[in-house]
Design an enzyme around this catalytic site. Structure first.
Site, short mmCIF file in Angstrom:
data_model
loop_
_atom_site.label_atom_id
_atom_site.label_comp_id
_atom_site.label_asym_id
_atom_site.label_seq_id
_atom_site.Cartn_x
_atom_site.Cartn_y
_atom_site.Cartn_z
N LYS A 175 0.55 -1.24 -0.10
CA LYS A 175 0.13 -0.08 -0.79
C LYS A 175 1.09 1.00 -0.03
O LYS A 175 2.12 1.82 1.27
CB LYS A 175 -0.80 0.53 1.61
CG LYS A 175 -2.13 1.39 0.69
CD LYS A 175 -2.31 1.31 2.32
CE LYS A 175 -2.07 2.74 2.88
NZ LYS A 175 -1.73 3.83 1.93
N GLU A 250 10.44 1.88 11.03
CA GLU A 250 11.38 2.87 10.92
C GLU A 250 10.05 4.15 10.54
O GLU A 250 9.32 3.94 9.95
CB GLU A 250 12.33 2.67 9.39
CG GLU A 250 13.15 1.51 9.34
CD GLU A 250 13.99 1.18 10.76
OE1 GLU A 250 14.44 2.37 10.91
OE2 GLU A 250 14.36 0.53 11.46
#
Length: 481
Positions: A175, A250
């Site tokens: 996505k 992250e």
């Protein structure tokens, strides 16, 4: 005519089941629609996962040389479209062409790199503790990888997730961020043109609350890799680990550059300005704090202000230094942080407002605050815009204390002519990436990348062989002959 782009599921370009779409606007001129994408639902995301799961065994069994050949061919397709992709990033995300060009090249290089790494990433032979025996280890793919990628590096970050996942035999559902999905669309086009088998990569655009949720929680997704904000990253981490998935996140940074008394002030100002104002400050590794020795403080502030004021602002295609922020919400967030800094007593040296640009768009001036206390909001929280806080310290020890006194630990740099001091900084600073006499931004593709503290899940690193490790599990085989 506005491009209308579709999802890619099981080898076919498809519209969302609900028939809904959304427009992506040019952040430098919001009257311009760049492209129209599918506003997909959970049903579309579930179809993508089903396709990836169905293709997983065959792709895992595909020889690494064949997987590498497809990645190499995809890299060649991206290379042939490089100029087009640079302009697309400028129109969708707002980077200048000079900033978009190395990012596109990075994505191309990543696919070439992992095309070759696919050949020699397998396992090891180990000595056994007895006669007529040996032990081997094999690397096997996790299965289906769910990837959720950000808008600020719209082609490089998807590339460094997709390429190692595919090289190691995983299938992918991805996505892309809704602000700038075009680069992922282009990567998928390149893989399709390279002959990737149906179902191996599936791309669905739409809201994270539906598409992203399926890709991070579905029972048939085995590993989840996310890059984005800390708040969303912690949510994704909790959702994925509740189901026992392998997870890699992250997230944000509050990255310092330390300038000590041995430094050349002009060099330091150049390093800091590049790290703080490049890509409009919209990088998780951007320099948001300059921690400067008191003996150089006033001279440094003058030098970095001079650089900020010399930078031209406007639409990236107009040949400027700084483009717009990516969205109205990003602009409003940056302006709010500027207002908070002012209200808390920091001194606004330059910038802080919106330039008058005929094209409209989400523009903000590069901004420098001095007289910043380490406890101020502008010294603690990530603004994600071209905003620099300059703090004064009396010595190295205080510089380290200030540098580490935040909840993040992604990137940190130091400007110094004292080699011993530089090496000590690398030991002492709490960051996953340390730069010496370089800006805090900028990465090499073949070495690990990631942070500590609230910048990362502290699980697996990205890029290089570390990026492949995340997408594989190790099997150990004992043989008696």
């Amino acid at each position: 005519m506005t491009a209308r782009r579709r999802n890619y599921v099981d080898g076919a370009w498809t519209a969302a089941e609900n028939g809904e779409t959304f427009d992506v606007l040019n952040p430098a001129n919001t009257d311009k629609i760049v492209a129209t994408y599918q506003r997909s639902s959970r049903e579309d995301a579930e179809a993508a996962v089903a396709a990836a799961a169905a293709a997983a065994d065959d792709w895992a069994a595909t020889p690494a040389s064949d997987r590498g050949a497809i990645l190499r061919d995809a890299a060649a397709h991206l290379k042939a479209r490089k100029d087009e992709l640079i302009e697309q990033i400028t129109r969708e995300e707002g980077k200048t062409p000079d900033e978009a060009a190395p990012e596109v090249q990075r994505a191309i290089d990543i696919f070439y790199y992992y095309a070759e790494k696919a050949f020699d990433y397998g396992g090891d032979v180990k000595d056994a503790g007895g006669e007529n025996r040996f032990i081997t280890t094999w690397k096997e793919p996790m299965g289906v990888a769910g990837l959720v990628t950000p808008w600020n590096y719209p082609i490089a970050i998807p590339a460094w997730k997709m390429a190692p996942a595919l090289a190691t035999g995983n299938t992918v559902v991805i996505k892309p961020a809704s602000l700038a999905p075009g680069s992922v669309h282009a990567i998928v086009e390149a893989l399709d043109e390279a002959g990737l088998p149906d179902g191996v990569v599936n791309m669905v655009t739409g809201p994270g609350s539906e598409v992203g949720d399926v890709f991070t929680t579905h029972d048939e997704v085995d590993a989840v890799s996310f890059t984005g904000s800390s708040d969303t990253g912690h949510f994704v981490y909790d959702a994925a680990t509740d189901d026992g998935k392998r997870i890699q996140t992250e997230m944000g940074g509050k990255n310092p550059t330390v300038v000590l008394d041995s430094a050349d002030v002009e060099e330091a100002a150049e390093v800091v300005a590049a790290g703080a104002f490049g890509v409009t400050g919209q990088a998780c590794t951007a320099t948001s704090r300059a921690i400067v020795h008191e003996s150089l403080y006033d001279e440094f502030v003058d030098a970095v202000v001079e650089r900020a004021e010399s930078m031209s602002i406007g639409p990236g295609l107009d040949g400027v230094d700084i483009g717009p922020q990516a969205s109205q919400s990003e602009l409003e967030s940056t302006l709010e942080y500027i207002n908070i800094a002012d209200s808390e007593g920091a001194t606004l040296e330059t910038g802080g407002g919106q330039p008058d640009i005929d094209a409209g768009g989400y523009f903000v001036e590069p901004t420098v605050f001095s007289d910043v206390d380490p406890e101020m909001t502008i010294a603690q929280e990530e603004a994600f815009g071209p905003v620099l806080a300059v703090l004064s310290v009396s010595d190295y020890e205080e510089a380290i204390d200030v540098a580490n006194d935040v909840e993040y630990g992604l990137s940190a740099s130091i400007v110094t002519d004292d080699y011993a001091e530089a090496r000590q900084f690398a030991d002492d600073v709490e960051a996953g990436v340390v730069k010496i006499n370089e800006k805090s931004t900028g990465l090499e593709l073949h070495v690990p990348f990631g942070g500590v503290k609230n910048s990362s899940s502290n699980t697996y690193r990205e890029q290089g062989e570390a990026g492949m490790d995340f997408f594989t599990t190790t099997k150990t085989i004992y043989e008696n002959y």
